[in-house]
Design a protein around this motif. Structure first.
Motif, PDB file in Angstrom:
ATOM      1  N   GLN A 181      47.456  37.165  39.798  1.00 27.53           N
ATOM      2  CA  GLN A 181      47.575  38.023  38.614  1.00 27.53           C
ATOM      3  C   GLN A 181      46.672  39.246  38.744  1.00 27.53           C
ATOM      4  OE1 GLN A 181      49.787  37.301  36.087  1.00 27.53           O
ATOM      5  NE2 GLN A 181      50.387  35.665  37.495  1.00 27.53           N
ATOM      6  N   GLY A 182      46.883  40.198  37.852  1.00 24.58           N
ATOM      7  CA  GLY A 182      45.980  41.320  37.774  1.00 24.58           C
ATOM      8  C   GLY A 182      44.757  40.962  36.937  1.00 24.58           C
ATOM      9  N   PRO A 183      43.698  41.717  37.075  1.00 25.17           N
ATOM     10  CA  PRO A 183      42.505  41.452  36.260  1.00 25.17           C
ATOM     11  C   PRO A 183      42.805  41.613  34.778  1.00 25.17           C
ATOM     12  CG  PRO A 183      42.000  42.950  38.075  1.00 25.17           C
ATOM     13  CD  PRO A 183      43.485  42.815  38.020  1.00 25.17           C
ATOM     14  N   GLN A 189      40.308  37.440  36.815  1.00 24.76           N
ATOM     15  CA  GLN A 189      41.534  37.578  37.601  1.00 24.76           C
ATOM     16  C   GLN A 189      41.986  36.204  38.066  1.00 24.76           C
ATOM     17  OE1 GLN A 189      41.280  40.010  41.162  1.00 24.76           O
ATOM     18  NE2 GLN A 189      43.492  40.376  41.167  1.00 24.76           N
ATOM     19  N   TYR A 228      35.884  41.317  33.923  1.00 26.32           N
ATOM     20  CA  TYR A 228      37.314  41.000  33.962  1.00 26.32           C
ATOM     21  C   TYR A 228      37.485  39.614  34.585  1.00 26.32           C
ATOM     22  CZ  TYR A 228      38.404  45.963  33.154  1.00 26.32           C
ATOM     23  OH  TYR A 228      38.519  47.228  32.628  1.00 26.32           O
ATOM     24  N   PHE A 272      40.846  42.071  31.004  1.00 27.07           N
ATOM     25  CA  PHE A 272      39.596  42.478  30.359  1.00 27.07           C
ATOM     26  C   PHE A 272      38.992  41.319  29.588  1.00 27.07           C
ATOM     27  CE2 PHE A 272      36.717  45.340  28.224  1.00 27.07           C
ATOM     28  CZ  PHE A 272      36.596  44.832  26.950  1.00 27.07           C
ATOM     29  N   LYS A 294      38.754  49.939  28.240  1.00 30.88           N
ATOM     30  CA  LYS A 294      39.446  48.654  28.206  1.00 30.88           C
ATOM     31  C   LYS A 294      40.756  48.830  28.933  1.00 30.88           C
ATOM     32  CE  LYS A 294      40.968  45.082  24.972  1.00 30.88           C
ATOM     33  NZ  LYS A 294      40.993  44.672  23.543  1.00 30.88           N
ATOM     34  N   LEU A 295      40.753  48.542  30.214  1.00 28.45           N
ATOM     35  CA  LEU A 295      41.931  48.762  31.025  1.00 28.45           C
ATOM     36  C   LEU A 295      42.852  47.547  31.002  1.00 28.45           C
ATOM     37  CD1 LEU A 295      40.440  50.516  34.193  1.00 28.45           C
ATOM     38  CD2 LEU A 295      41.394  51.536  32.104  1.00 28.45           C
ATOM     39  N   PHE A 314      45.767  45.892  33.361  1.00 26.97           N
ATOM     40  CA  PHE A 314      46.262  45.946  34.725  1.00 26.97           C
ATOM     41  C   PHE A 314      47.670  45.359  34.814  1.00 26.97           C
ATOM     42  CE2 PHE A 314      42.763  47.126  37.589  1.00 26.97           C
ATOM     43  CZ  PHE A 314      41.703  47.125  36.704  1.00 26.97           C
ATOM     44  N   GLY A 315      48.440  45.882  35.754  1.00 28.11           N
ATOM     45  CA  GLY A 315      49.699  45.242  36.111  1.00 28.11           C
ATOM     46  C   GLY A 315      49.424  44.006  36.943  1.00 28.11           C
ATOM     47  N   THR A 316      50.473  43.298  37.289  1.00 22.50           N
ATOM     48  CA  THR A 316      50.325  42.050  38.036  1.00 22.50           C
ATOM     49  C   THR A 316      50.181  42.282  39.528  1.00 22.50           C
ATOM     50  OG1 THR A 316      52.723  41.853  38.013  1.00 22.50           O
ATOM     51  CG2 THR A 316      51.503  40.591  36.352  1.00 22.50           C
ATOM     52  N   GLY A 317      50.302  43.528  39.957  1.00 22.82           N
ATOM     53  CA  GLY A 317      50.066  43.846  41.355  1.00 22.82           C
ATOM     54  C   GLY A 317      51.323  43.854  42.201  1.00 22.82           C
ATOM     55  N   PHE A 359      47.187  47.616  42.543  1.00 17.76           N
ATOM     56  CA  PHE A 359      47.235  47.415  41.103  1.00 17.76           C
ATOM     57  C   PHE A 359      47.264  48.754  40.382  1.00 17.76           C
ATOM     58  CE2 PHE A 359      46.658  42.901  40.719  1.00 17.76           C
ATOM     59  CZ  PHE A 359      45.974  42.536  41.864  1.00 17.76           C
TER      60      PHE A 359
END
Lengths: 115, 112
Positions: A41-43, A37, A35, A45, B99-100, B102-105, B90
């Motif tokens: 931001q979030g990670p 990041q 991933y 893929f 295949k995840l 993610f939100g922005t946290g 997150f």
């Protein structure tokens, strides 16, 4: 070791240089994930391996990014001709086969800064 | 498009108060859902996960999350926060667990 390890933990590269980031998954874990990041931001893929087979590389942002896992264990993410927008934390995760309920366990990441 | 949204960028809570972190998802089918926590300079630690079945999921550190199909939500809750809970949280989802997205946290700050 008990967890996923990554090296180096920090990498500073000049724009245009090639870099290689290493991931050692948890022993026995079949699946391995990369991933990216970006700051704040979030990670996101990048790619996924099952053993040595790269089953999904849809997240790789350009053909400058290349990942391999030749023996189904350690993986290397290579970035050629680095650009400033490649600056990010690169996270590796691994998971064991558990009948469809696999959980991804993450390493500490490699923080890449391209100057 | 498949997505996970965390509406709150930053939340401040007093120590001992209750906590709820919001997560909404958008998928064509019920996704797998996860909550992870990230402390500065650390990787992501899994807090809890939902695959199917019981919609109230218990996790580590006294955390729980409830899957609500009608609201497309998977909010994280804790009855009483501790200063050590301060971190970035997150939410993540996927139609497979390979295949995840993610939100922005949500950054959680605890005040004494």
């Amino acid at each position: 070791g008990a967890g996923v390890s990554q090296s180096p933990r920090y990498k500073v590269a000049k724009r245009g240089q090639d870099v290689a980031l290493r991931c050692d998954p948890i022993s026995g874990h079949v699946s391995l994930f990369w991933y990216q990041q970006a700051l704040g931001q979030g990670p996101e893929f990048l790619t996924y391996f099952q053993n040595e087979a790269q089953l999904d590389k849809s997240g790789l942002p350009s053909d400058r990014f290349f990942a391999e896992r030749p023996e189904g264990s350690v993986s290397t993410l290579k970035i050629q001709r680095t650009q400033q927008e490649d600056s990010a934390v690169y996270l590796c995760a691994s998971s064991a086969p558990t009948g469809g309920r696999e959980t991804q366990y993450f390493g500490p990441g490699t923080r890449l800064l391209v100057l | 498009a498949q997505s996970v949204t965390q509406p709150d960028i930053h939340i401040t809570v007093s120590e001992g108060a209750s906590l709820e972190l919001r997560c909404n998802y958008s998928y064509g089918a019920t996704p797998y859902l996860f909550w992870y926590v990230q402390s500065p300079g650390q990787g992501l630690q899994l807090l809890l996960k939902y695959f199917s079945g019981d919609t109230l999921v218990q996790g580590i550190k006294g955390l729980e999350a409830e899957f609500k199909r009608s609201q497309s939500s998977f909010n994280l809750r804790k009855p009483s926060v501790h200063w050590s809970d301060a971190a970035e949280y997150f939410c993540a989802g996927g139609l497979t667990n390979e295949k995840l997205t993610f939100g922005t946290g949500t950054r959680l700050t605890i005040i004494p």
